[in-house]
Write a protein that holds these residues in place. Structure first.
Motif, mmCIF file in Angstrom:
data_model
loop_
_atom_site.group_PDB
_atom_site.id
_atom_site.type_symbol
_atom_site.label_atom_id
_atom_site.label_comp_id
_atom_site.label_asym_id
_atom_site.label_seq_id
_atom_site.Cartn_x
_atom_site.Cartn_y
_atom_site.Cartn_z
ATOM 1 N N ALA A 175 40.449 40.927 22.450
ATOM 2 C CA ALA A 175 40.036 42.109 23.338
ATOM 3 C C ALA A 175 38.903 41.679 24.015
ATOM 4 C CB ALA A 175 40.011 43.374 22.513
ATOM 5 N N HIS A 176 38.845 42.163 25.352
ATOM 6 C CA HIS A 176 37.683 42.005 26.139
ATOM 7 C C HIS A 176 36.384 43.099 25.822
ATOM 8 C CE1 HIS A 176 39.019 45.431 28.208
ATOM 9 N NE2 HIS A 176 37.923 45.276 29.312
ATOM 10 N N HIS A 177 35.247 42.760 26.282
ATOM 11 C CA HIS A 177 33.895 43.622 25.991
ATOM 12 C C HIS A 177 33.751 44.170 27.092
ATOM 13 C CE1 HIS A 177 33.766 42.080 21.779
ATOM 14 N NE2 HIS A 177 33.991 40.977 22.253
ATOM 15 N N GLY A 178 34.400 44.188 28.260
ATOM 16 C CA GLY A 178 33.934 44.754 29.363
ATOM 17 C C GLY A 178 34.428 46.033 29.571
ATOM 18 N N GLY A 179 34.778 46.463 30.818
ATOM 19 C CA GLY A 179 35.193 47.861 31.268
ATOM 20 C C GLY A 179 36.491 48.066 30.824
ATOM 21 N N GLY A 180 37.142 49.037 31.210
ATOM 22 C CA GLY A 180 38.174 49.585 30.886
ATOM 23 C C GLY A 180 38.330 50.740 30.071
ATOM 24 N N PRO A 181 39.445 51.442 30.075
ATOM 25 C CA PRO A 181 39.426 52.881 29.174
ATOM 26 C C PRO A 181 39.509 52.654 27.714
ATOM 27 C CG PRO A 181 41.819 52.036 30.188
ATOM 28 C CD PRO A 181 40.906 51.199 30.830
ATOM 29 N N ARG A 182 38.711 53.493 27.026
ATOM 30 C CA ARG A 182 38.701 53.123 25.625
ATOM 31 C C ARG A 182 39.018 54.631 25.095
ATOM 32 N NH1 ARG A 182 35.185 49.277 23.453
ATOM 33 N NH2 ARG A 182 34.317 47.825 25.295
ATOM 34 N N THR B 206 46.882 53.006 16.033
ATOM 35 C CA THR B 206 46.831 54.572 15.994
ATOM 36 C C THR B 206 47.649 55.363 17.226
ATOM 37 O OG1 THR B 206 44.869 55.189 17.019
ATOM 38 C CG2 THR B 206 44.864 54.945 14.656
ATOM 39 N N ALA B 207 48.015 56.355 17.516
ATOM 40 C CA ALA B 207 48.507 57.161 18.703
ATOM 41 C C ALA B 207 47.870 57.089 19.779
ATOM 42 C CB ALA B 207 49.266 58.524 18.071
ATOM 43 N N ALA B 208 46.350 57.494 19.331
ATOM 44 C CA ALA B 208 45.449 57.410 20.327
ATOM 45 C C ALA B 208 45.299 56.047 20.986
ATOM 46 C CB ALA B 208 44.123 58.071 19.682
ATOM 47 N N GLU B 209 45.259 55.035 20.118
ATOM 48 C CA GLU B 209 45.219 53.704 20.724
ATOM 49 C C GLU B 209 46.153 53.256 21.684
ATOM 50 O OE1 GLU B 209 42.210 52.197 17.118
ATOM 51 O OE2 GLU B 209 44.445 51.760 17.059
ATOM 52 N N TRP B 210 47.380 53.638 21.055
ATOM 53 C CA TRP B 210 48.643 53.273 21.848
ATOM 54 C C TRP B 210 48.617 53.770 23.464
ATOM 55 C CZ3 TRP B 210 51.137 48.993 21.286
ATOM 56 C CH2 TRP B 210 51.249 48.549 20.016
ATOM 57 N N ALA B 211 48.201 55.159 23.353
ATOM 58 C CA ALA B 211 48.077 56.213 24.458
ATOM 59 C C ALA B 211 47.099 55.145 25.301
ATOM 60 C CB ALA B 211 47.640 57.555 24.310
ATOM 61 N N GLY B 212 45.879 54.877 24.917
ATOM 62 C CA GLY B 212 44.755 54.047 25.866
ATOM 63 C C GLY B 212 45.323 52.945 26.343
ATOM 64 N N ARG B 213 46.068 52.122 25.476
ATOM 65 C CA ARG B 213 46.643 51.001 26.078
ATOM 66 C C ARG B 213 47.648 51.061 26.842
ATOM 67 N NH1 ARG B 213 48.700 45.922 21.839
ATOM 68 N NH2 ARG B 213 49.927 44.713 23.516
ATOM 69 N N LEU B 214 48.470 51.946 26.677
ATOM 70 C CA LEU B 214 49.697 52.228 27.617
ATOM 71 C C LEU B 214 49.244 52.813 28.974
ATOM 72 C CD1 LEU B 214 52.514 53.592 25.368
ATOM 73 C CD2 LEU B 214 52.358 51.279 26.314
#
Length: 440
Positions: A185-192, A328-336
């Motif tokens: 996983a990168h350490h830059g921007g993007g939704p978290r 977690t569901a929240a993490e899958w939501a962020g990834r998708l």
């Protein structure tokens, strides 16, 4: 593009495997012959004992003959079931309560090793018969019996030694064909997403499938997890050192799965939940549901062990040779959501096909908006009858409209169609421990 003639010829050659089917049915008939021989020997032994003509040596030799017949019959069933499953066609035993443990991971190398060890056992019985009846056995026969038995032992040891590197090489080949390993996983921007300190885990992103030579769009990175009991940063599966030996590939799959910690079925406190289907959990522990493309839904109040069971089943799946991804569901939501924002949602869903099992933890802890609920529907619909999901939730499927809104009926319909539902009842394990500590 494949040549149609070559493809047709290949399919025709592959279809010739059915010529072996009558051979296995012939072995079934041979097994019937051994059943007849067993009861004939048993009846003779009973008659000799009742008539008083059976000496101790005779009884011992007769029992060894019975053991010999049973061991050969076991060898036959191993060849019949394992060989047919390996070389002819699958046997639909997924979910059967009596499915042999070894059948879920049998292959030609494993089958040969099992046959070799079975032959060594049969040879041991024959040699023991010769020693018991040593007064009626010539030295020549005893010597050659011992030499032949040692040759069987040596050949079985060599075969077992050779099968280890062969299996490892096969697994590495499958891994190479499945694609590159998940990127860091990168350490830059993007939704978290905001991690829950109880079970949040880093999701290992995938490189995009098509156009791999282009610069990849990294999936969102997630903060480190906290151990649910100590509050300290959890030791993830990725931190577990590689162990040498045949389990190395399974360890690599476990590390890549993104589990927050290593949990095993053997460590699950079965006395804590007031009620759950232990037989179903034990059957799921064979990981056959992954090959059958079935889902698992674990439902119960917080602290009843849903995440523990989900991770433990994921570890079993890794050990059975399957790639797994946990979040977690929240993490899958962020990834998708990140994949959709980058215009590569379809590519992300296709890349996840490399994982026969995905684990979605903590469904229901946070309601989702309509757009995020639609993303979860896309994930479940994409994997419907194609790959497996393990989902944990604090509420039954009938109340998922509280989380996913109008998307809930269609989502749960596909999720539950081919699924095992396990309901856990009881109080929170963590609250119980905290209460006990305060009482002290």
């Amino acid at each position: 593009m494949q040549n149609p003639t070559t493809t047709t010829l290949g399919y025709a050659l592959f279809a010739t495997r059915w010529l072996q089917a009558p051979l296995y049915f012939g072995l079934v008939a041979a097994q019937g012959v051994y059943v007849y021989k067993f009861f004939k020997e048993l009846w003779t032994l009973i008659l000799m004992c009742v008539s008083g003509h059976a000496t101790e040596t005779y009884v011992m030799l007769a029992v060894l003959k019975l053991v010999d017949v049973v061991m050969i019959a076991n060898l036959l069933i191993m060849v019949i079931v394992g060989g047919y499953e390996t070389f002819v066609s699958r046997i639909g035993l997924q979910g059967h309560r009596d499915q042999p443990e070894w059948l879920s991971h049998v292959n030609s190398n494993v089958l040969k090793v099992k046959l070799a060890t079975a032959i060594v056992g049969i040879s041991s019985v024959h040699l023991l018969q010769m020693f018991v009846d040593v007064h009626h056995t010539s030295r020549h026969a005893l010597l050659w019996g011992t030499v032949i038995h040692m040759a069987f032992i040596a050949s079985a040891a060599i075969l077992a030694y050779m099968s280890g590197p062969m299996v490892a090489h096969t697994d590495r080949g499958h891994a190479d064909r499945s694609g590159a390993a998940p990127a860091q996983a990168h350490h830059g921007g993007g939704p978290r997403t905001t991690p829950d300190p109880e079970t949040a885990a880093p999701v290992v992103p995938r490189q995009p499938g098509p156009g791999a030579d282009e610069a990849p769009v990294a999936a969102p990175a997630f903060p480190p997890r906290l151990d649910p009991e100590t509050g300290a940063e959890a030791v993830t599966a990725a931190a577990v050192p590689r162990r040498p030996g045949p389990d190395t590939d399974a360890e690599a799959r476990i590390r890549a799965a993104g589990f927050p910690a290593r949990k095993l079925l053997e460590d699950f406190d079965q006395q804590h939940p007031r009620g759950f289907d232990r037989d179903t959990v034990a059957r799921l522990g064979k990981a056959d549901f992954v090959a059958a493309r079935r889902n698992v839904v674990l439902v119960g109040p917080p602290g009843t062990g849903k995440t523990h069971l989900a991770i433990a089943l994921g570890v079993r799946a890794c050990q059975a040779g399957h790639r797994v991804q946990f979040a977690t569901a929240a993490e899958w939501a962020g990834r998708l959501a990140g994949a959709r924002a980058a215009g590569r949602l379809d590519e992300e869903l296709t890349a996840l096909d490399d994982h026969p099992l995905l684990i979605v933890d903590e469904v229901g802890y946070t309601p989702f908006d309509a757009a995020t609920a639609g993303l979860f529907f896309r994930l479940v619909a994409h994997r419907y009858e194609r790959a497996s999901l393990i989902v944990t939730s604090d509420r039954p499927l009938g109340r998922w409209d509280e989380v996913f809104g109008p998307s809930a009926p269609a989502l749960t319909d596909r999720l539950a169609h081919h699924a095992d539902l396990v309901r856990l009842e009881g109080d929170s394990y963590r609250t119980r421990r905290a209460t006990s500590a305060w009482a002290d």
